[in-house]
Design a protein around this motif. Structure first.
Motif, mmCIF file in Angstrom:
data_model
loop_
_atom_site.group_PDB
_atom_site.id
_atom_site.type_symbol
_atom_site.label_atom_id
_atom_site.label_comp_id
_atom_site.label_asym_id
_atom_site.label_seq_id
_atom_site.Cartn_x
_atom_site.Cartn_y
_atom_site.Cartn_z
ATOM 1 N N SER A 3 0.829 -1.213 0.000
ATOM 2 C CA SER A 3 0.000 0.000 0.000
ATOM 3 C C SER A 3 0.860 1.259 0.000
ATOM 4 N N THR A 4 1.915 1.295 0.816
ATOM 5 C CA THR A 4 2.784 2.475 0.835
ATOM 6 C C THR A 4 3.572 2.590 -0.469
ATOM 7 N N PHE A 139 -0.061 4.423 7.574
ATOM 8 C CA PHE A 139 0.823 3.782 8.550
ATOM 9 C C PHE A 139 0.049 3.360 9.802
ATOM 10 N N GLN A 140 -1.030 4.071 10.112
ATOM 11 C CA GLN A 140 -1.827 3.710 11.290
ATOM 12 C C GLN A 140 -2.594 2.408 11.083
ATOM 13 N N THR A 141 -2.817 2.033 9.823
ATOM 14 C CA THR A 141 -3.638 0.856 9.531
ATOM 15 C C THR A 141 -2.817 -0.413 9.366
ATOM 16 N N THR A 146 8.209 -1.321 9.605
ATOM 17 C CA THR A 146 9.442 -1.535 8.845
ATOM 18 C C THR A 146 9.149 -1.834 7.379
ATOM 19 N N SER A 147 8.253 -2.806 7.129
ATOM 20 C CA SER A 147 7.952 -3.170 5.748
ATOM 21 C C SER A 147 7.248 -2.030 5.023
ATOM 22 N N SER A 148 6.411 -1.278 5.740
ATOM 23 C CA SER A 148 5.724 -0.141 5.131
ATOM 24 C C SER A 148 6.721 0.948 4.745
ATOM 25 N N THR A 149 7.728 1.156 5.597
ATOM 26 C CA THR A 149 8.771 2.138 5.290
ATOM 27 C C THR A 149 9.572 1.713 4.067
ATOM 28 N N ILE A 150 9.875 0.426 3.971
ATOM 29 C CA ILE A 150 10.601 -0.092 2.806
ATOM 30 C C ILE A 150 9.772 0.130 1.538
ATOM 31 N N PHE A 156 9.085 5.648 -3.921
ATOM 32 C CA PHE A 156 9.679 6.926 -4.326
ATOM 33 C C PHE A 156 10.867 6.708 -5.261
ATOM 34 N N ALA A 157 11.667 5.670 -4.981
ATOM 35 C CA ALA A 157 12.826 5.392 -5.837
ATOM 36 C C ALA A 157 12.387 5.046 -7.257
#
Length: 272
Positions: A3-4, A139-141, A146-150, A156-157
């Motif tokens: 999702s992120t 992020f709240q859901t 960690t995986s969401s940040t990745i 973005f990359a």
């Protein structure tokens, strides 16, 4: 993570394409001296967007448990409203976006470097603030930060890489299909965020039916499981979903996806 990644890819590519249009037009019209104020506006917008994300996070952490629930619920509703408006805005203006931005550059150049920096700032900040708010609520859901940040970093990359390759004409991407499909994915993610906001308001007692479950499959799909994390991060699935959450989720998808996917009406010729 997924999702992120979708959020960062879609919103990041939109911002990169906008910047690419601005840069290409300035270079094409032999105004390279205006690239510095343009990039100043872009960088300022990025910093402001990151600052919003930091502000939301710090504000949430400093609140009481009940305050955090209220803050998360309210920001979820705002994020869903903003994302819904933005996907329809992009669908409506995609074809005329290039001409609109080029016209704004021409007007801004007459006003000087500061005016051009302002045009770049406004063009990018719209995407940046929406991304910060939507990423925060998403992020709240999710269960794994960690995986969401990745996923966010990868999104973005990839978006920056695609934006650069498109600018250099190294690749051709069917942007109409990309934005349509990514828009559908964003709407589904937004439905999950909306369901989460409903859940928070139910826990606060502002909405009824917290324990009136449409299903409760926590025994088969624990909240901490990989499957639950995957489903919650993609379609907004909750192992114990109330009827109100389900109803709002389905109504939102129907109310938004149907007009979003509808073909634009063609004006019939009127004989004199």
């Amino acid at each position: 993570m997924l999702s992120t990644f979708i959020i960062a890819l879609r919103e990041g590519l939109e911002a990169c394409l906008i910047v690419g249009i601005l840069v290409a037009y300035i270079v094409k019209t032999n105004r390279k001296g205006y690239l510095k104020p343009l990039w100043t506006g872009v960088v300022t917008a990025v910093i402001a967007s990151i600052a919003l994300g930091a502000f939301l996070t710090m504000t949430s952490v400093s609140l009481s448990d009940r305050g955090q629930e209220l803050f998360a619920g309210v920001t979820s509703f705002i994020a869903v409203a903003l994302v819904t408006w933005m996907v329809f805005w992009m669908k409506r203006t995609a074809r005329s976006l290039r001409n609109e931005l080029q016209g704004k550059v021409d007007s801004a150049v007459r006003g000087g470097p500061l005016a051009l920096a302002g045009v770049a700032f406004i063009a990018v900040i719209r995407e940046g603030l929406e991304t910060s708010l939507f990423v925060y609520t998403n992020f709240q859901t999710v269960d794994s930060v960690t995986s969401s940040t990745i996923g966010l970093i990868l999104g973005f990359a990839v978006s920056i890489t695609l934006g650069y390759l498109i600018y250099k004409s190294a690749i051709r991407l069917n942007l109409a299909k990309f934005f349509t499909y990514s828009g559908v994915a964003l709407i589904i993610v937004a439905a999950g965020v909306l369901s989460y906001g409903i859940h928070e308001f139910q826990e606060l007692g502002y909405l009824p039916g917290e324990k009136a479950y449409a299903w409760d499959v926590t025994a088969a799909i624990p909240k901490e499981s990989v499957l639950n994390a995957f489903l919650s991060g993609t379609i907004g699935f909750d192992a114990n979903t109330s009827w109100l959450q389900l109803g709002v989720y389905v109504l939102y998808l129907g109310a938004v996806l149907v007009p979003y996917l509808a073909k634009p009406r063609t004006k019939s010729a009127v004989s004199a």
